[in-house]
Design a protein around this motif. Structure first.
Motif, PDB file in Angstrom:
ATOM      1  N   ASP A 104      -4.838   0.992  -5.410  1.00 35.03           N
ATOM      2  CA  ASP A 104      -5.132   1.629  -4.120  1.00 35.03           C
ATOM      3  C   ASP A 104      -5.289   3.412  -4.290  1.00 35.03           C
ATOM      4  OD1 ASP A 104      -5.745  -0.669  -3.232  1.00 35.03           O
ATOM      5  OD2 ASP A 104      -4.445  -0.583  -1.344  1.00 35.03           O
ATOM      6  N   THR A 125       0.891  -1.248   0.022  1.00 31.01           N
ATOM      7  CA  THR A 125       0.019   0.053   0.029  1.00 31.01           C
ATOM      8  C   THR A 125       0.846   1.208   0.050  1.00 31.01           C
ATOM      9  OG1 THR A 125      -0.184  -0.060   2.332  1.00 31.01           O
ATOM     10  CG2 THR A 125      -2.108  -1.076   1.097  1.00 31.01           C
ATOM     11  N   HIS A 150      -2.955  -4.209  -4.303  1.00 30.85           N
ATOM     12  CA  HIS A 150      -2.850  -2.843  -3.918  1.00 30.85           C
ATOM     13  C   HIS A 150      -2.356  -2.035  -4.995  1.00 30.85           C
ATOM     14  CE1 HIS A 150      -3.934  -4.174   0.173  1.00 30.85           C
ATOM     15  NE2 HIS A 150      -3.056  -4.919   0.219  1.00 30.85           N
TER      16      HIS A 150
END
Length: 489
Positions: free
Chosen positions: A196, A90, A193
């Motif tokens: 994201d 992330t 991710h």
């Protein structure tokens, strides 16, 4: 391009270990082999290896800042900046978006997800936007295309590009006056991710079948990764005919527009063309590709543009100029039998293609296909059953066996089938394709499924050149040469 370490860590949970966060970095990498002097290295934990084992290599190659999920005592050089974060994947997504100036916020981004059809629908959306004078890019399995032209300097081996590749490419799009971007959102890309910190205006939900189940530890986790797009996008276009998306999208509080099979009437289907009629309209429109499943793909693309503000009536004059992307029910031109190449590598996709071809095949339907190694074992026998049900002749061969023995994969495909003379195994894919073409007569149709646009084959640790299309073209050329030579005698 550069920015200060502090700019990337600002407003992000981290523990600062050592070094100065006031120094500039000139690139972000998650692969130690690609590090250049002045880069920040994000130590990503993979399936097999911890990212920390590559930190020393990154430093030796010139990394000046390391981001990891765990403290690493081996870093003795106090000039190397080092911090830990709760999740490096992330953080990588966040850092790349910020490093490249948050380019997705300057674009209208459309993300397309589904087990089957992502590439086709993405390119249909791109072509329709282009027809309206919109500067549009399509990013996905086939590379980067801007207004239909492939940009070769940007490419990836992934369906959903890594955060580094993606945001760098989005920044390029902004600098080249692109306003709309269509990208493929795979289950792995969402789970890892990569999207994201990409601002997504529209999420397009096509279908949910069986694929990558071993990567996700089962169907529920696979669906969960796909559902992540619901939270990432601002508004939704979803398939009303798909039970899974009908259930889960309905629970969302996002604005939703539904597409379904009833919005386009299939008047007639031929081997190289369909005649369709839009709901509520009498005009019959010729579409220059075929396949019942492509009617739903076209409906998805039209609804996506309708949600933006382009009505079907406005787009209608341009529908006859649409084309499928490479390796998607692609007809190989020749003077003999009809030959199609398709990327179908899931049970649902293979069945859809075979059912569509069945509607117009004049003679026998000859199928060449295999299953990838190190991938879902469960779908192999299911695809074998589908193949034997719809095809008159089946040649089971290697796809991308990777680390598995091709013989074992082929056995998994045919193990639950009766011993039939219509099913053959030929491990060499080139030999299998040529055998199918030799078997076929002028009334027959040959489908070569599984690899589509791919130009390589992954066997063991080797990646070798191999193109289904090239094999077919060379075989047909040799056949034509022999026939011409015979007629001259």
């Amino acid at each position: 391009m550069s920015c200060f370490i502090a700019d990337l860590l600002k407003d992000w949970p981290c523990t600062w270990i050592q070094g100065s966060f006031a120094q500039p970095i000139y690139g972000i990498k998650d692969d130690s082999r690609k590090i250049k002097k002045g880069d920040l290295f994000v130590a990503i934990n993979g399936k097999k290896d911890k990212g920390r084992i590559y930190i020393n290599e990154a430093i030796q190659k010139g990394a000046i800042c390391i981001i990891s999920e765990e403290k690493v005592d081996e870093i003795l050089n106090p000039s190397i900046a080092f911090a830990t974060v709760p999740n490096t994947k992330t953080f990588l997504s966040h850092a790349c978006a910020r490093f490249f100036g948050n380019p997705s916020e300057k674009l209208h981004v459309i993300a397309v997800t589904g087990t089957n059809g992502k590439t086709t629908v993405s390119h249909l959306i791109g072509q329709l936007l282009d027809s309206q004078g919109v500067q549009v890019a399509v990013i996905g399995t086939l590379g980067l295309f801007i207004n239909g032209k492939k940009i070769h300097q940007f490419h990836s081996n992934l369906t959903t590009w890594s955060a580094i590749e993606l945001h760098q490419t989005l920044a390029y799009c902004v600098n080249n006056h692109v306003t709309h971007v269509v990208l493929e959102a795979s289950s792995m890309g969402l789970a890892q991710h990569r999207l994201d910190h990409c601002s997504i205006d529209q999420g397009v939900f096509l279908n949910l079948g069986h694929d990558h189940l071993e990567d996700h530890a089962g169907f529920e986790e696979y669906g969960k990764s796909k559902r992540k797009l619901i939270n990432l996008c601002k508004q939704i276009v979803a398939n009303e005919d798909d039970e899974y998306w009908n259930e889960h999208v309905t629970k969302s509080d996002k604005p939703v527009d539904w597409f379904n099979s009833g919005q386009i009437e299939l008047v007639e289907m031929k081997s190289n063309q369909m005649l369709i009629r839009l709901k509520g309209d009498r005009t019959i429109i010729p579409i220059q590709f075929t396949g019942v499943f492509n009617v739903a793909n076209l409906a998805a693309a039209l609804m996506t543009l309708n949600q933006i503000g382009f009505s079907a009536n406005l787009l209608k004059p341009f529908l006859s100029y649409l084309s499928l992307p490479m390796g998607r029910l692609q007809m190989v031109e020749g003077d003999y039998c009809e030959v199609f190449i398709d990327y179908a590598h899931t049970p649902e996709a293979l069945q859809q293609v075979l059912e569509s071809l069945r509607d117009f095949v004049k003679g026998r339907l000859v199928l060449v296909f295999g299953c990838g190694g190190d991938r879902d074992h469960e779908k192999r026998s299911e695809m074998g059953k589908i193949a034997s049900m719809y095809a008159d002749k089946v040649i089971v061969t290697s796809d991308n066996p990777r680390s598995e023995n091709p013989i074992d994969i082929c056995h998994d495909i045919i193990k639950d089938l009766p011993s039939l003379s219509t099913i053959h195994v030929e491990l060499d894919r080139k030999e299998a394709i040529e055998k199918a073409l030799q078997l076929a007569n002028q009334l027959d149709t040959v489908l070569i499924a599984g690899k589509g646009h791919e130009t390589t084959q992954h066997i063991g640790s080797n990646i070798i050149p191999l193109s289904d299309e090239q094999i077919v073209k060379e075989f047909l050329a040799r056949r034509n040469d022999k026939e011409r030579a015979g007629s001259d005698c």
